[in-house]
Write a protein that holds these residues in place. Structure first.
Motif, PDB file in Angstrom:
ATOM      1  N   ASN A   1      -6.253 -14.008   1.476  1.00 50.64           N
ATOM      2  CA  ASN A   1      -5.090 -13.410   2.134  1.00 50.64           C
ATOM      3  C   ASN A   1      -4.601 -12.148   1.436  1.00 50.64           C
ATOM      4  O   ASN A   1      -3.474 -11.707   1.655  1.00 50.64           O
ATOM      5  CB  ASN A   1      -3.942 -14.424   2.205  1.00 50.64           C
TER       6      ASN A   1
ATOM      7  N   THR B   1       1.391 -11.364  -0.951  1.00 48.75           N
ATOM      8  CA  THR B   1       1.608 -12.660  -0.306  1.00 48.75           C
ATOM      9  C   THR B   1       2.958 -13.242  -0.707  1.00 48.75           C
ATOM     10  O   THR B   1       3.708 -13.760   0.126  1.00 48.75           O
ATOM     11  CB  THR B   1       0.476 -13.638  -0.687  1.00 48.75           C
TER      12      THR B   1
ATOM     13  N   PRO C   1       1.588 -10.771   3.557  1.00 46.21           N
ATOM     14  CA  PRO C   1       0.171 -11.077   3.334  1.00 46.21           C
ATOM     15  C   PRO C   1      -0.728 -10.216   4.215  1.00 46.21           C
ATOM     16  O   PRO C   1      -0.271  -9.629   5.209  1.00 46.21           O
ATOM     17  CB  PRO C   1       0.073 -12.552   3.720  1.00 46.21           C
TER      18      PRO C   1
ATOM     19  N   GLN D   1      -8.506 -11.357   6.909  1.00 49.86           N
ATOM     20  CA  GLN D   1      -8.997 -12.102   5.755  1.00 49.86           C
ATOM     21  C   GLN D   1      -9.883 -11.196   4.907  1.00 49.86           C
ATOM     22  O   GLN D   1     -10.630 -10.372   5.441  1.00 49.86           O
ATOM     23  CB  GLN D   1      -9.788 -13.331   6.213  1.00 49.86           C
TER      24      GLN D   1
END
Length: 291
Positions: free
Chosen positions: A207, A213, A218, A222
């Motif tokens: 993340n 985050t 975040p 991915q």
């Protein structure tokens, strides 16, 4: 370059600088210790080690402002991207500049007087001549001795082998997203403990970095270390890429050339012979530096 300078084939160096990201392979640190002991110290060339911390720890520390790595991103809509690369500037270039300023006697924020500079040697070979660029500050004048002397990567490897450094490792972060499949395989097959370390890191950065985050921003997609954008321990690293295959062919020809040199005329020119010519002149108040 260090070997050539220590042996007198290139002009003498005043210092060499190693910018340590804190996450190199153990073999790199062992090699650095060896060349310091066997090459640099006998030649009177200090190796200065500079560091701003451990890049791995910083990426996973929610209290640290992290200079992003070029992670391979898979966006929510399925498109692919690459995060900004700030790590080289933060963990290497900035530190080298700070050390240079200190050596010149004008640490930041002092102004470096006009005409005061270092001649900085950078180890780019003829294979990557397009990477040879001028410095972006007046107090550093870049020079590329390997290109000047016509040294290819293969020539450098032959020189190292001839001096007993045939197992010289490549300096880079263990988890650098720019690794090719061959580098990932070498890590997995040759250093299981370090492999598990990068696999764990790959999972941890899915993340994005920890601080973003923790602050509620975040990464939307991915992040992955491998260009396939799959978890590292599932990525297709056993596939031999076209680039790697081309390198293998070069290695075969290099081996044949080495055999011919060893069996040929002893007076023949070898790739590691001194081809430096006359020493170059450097600017006022300058000194040699390898980085």
């Amino acid at each position: 370059m260090l070997l050539l300078a220590a042996e007198g084939h290139l002009p003498g160096l005043d210092y060499a600088i190693f910018a340590d990201t804190g996450w190199e392979a153990a073999s790199v640190y062992a090699h650095l210790d060896r060349i310091e002991r066997e090459v640099a110290e006998p030649a009177g060339i200090p190796i200065l080690r500079v560091s701003s911390g451990n890049i791995r720890d910083d990426a996973l520390d929610p209290t640290k402002r992290f200079a992003s790595m070029p992670l391979h991103i898979l966006n929510p809509q399925g498109t692919e991207g690459l995060s900004r690369r700030q790590c080289t500037g933060q963990y290497k270039i900035k530190l080298i500049k700070e050390q240079v300023r200190s050596l010149l006697g004008h640490p930041y924020p002092q102004r470096v007087p006009a005409g005061v500079f270092v001649e900085q040697w950078i180890g780019i070979s003829t294979d990557e001549f397009h990477r040879a660029k001028d410095a972006d500050v007046a107090y550093m004048k870049n020079r590329f001795p390997l290109i000047e002397e016509g040294f290819s990567r293969a020539d450098c490897l032959r020189l190292l082998r001839s001096r007993g450094f045939e197992s010289t490792p490549k300096s880079s972060c263990l988890g650098c997203p720019f690794h090719g499949n061959a580098q990932w395989r070498a890590l997995r097959d040759g250093s299981p403990k370090e492999w598990q370390d990068v696999v764990a890191f790959d999972r941890a950065i899915r993340n994005g970095n920890a601080r973003a985050t923790a602050e509620g921003t975040p990464l939307l997609g991915q992040a992955y270390l491998h260009r396939s954008r799959r978890p590292l321990d599932e990525a297709p690293i056993d596939r031999v890429t076209a680039h790697e295959w081309a390198g293998r062919q070069t290695d075969v020809f290099d081996a044949l050339a080495d055999a011919e040199l060893e069996a040929g005329d002893v007076d023949g020119c070898s790739p590691w012979a001194c081809r430096a010519g006359q020493p170059v002149s450097v600017g006022r108040d300058s000194f040699g530096l390898a980085a």
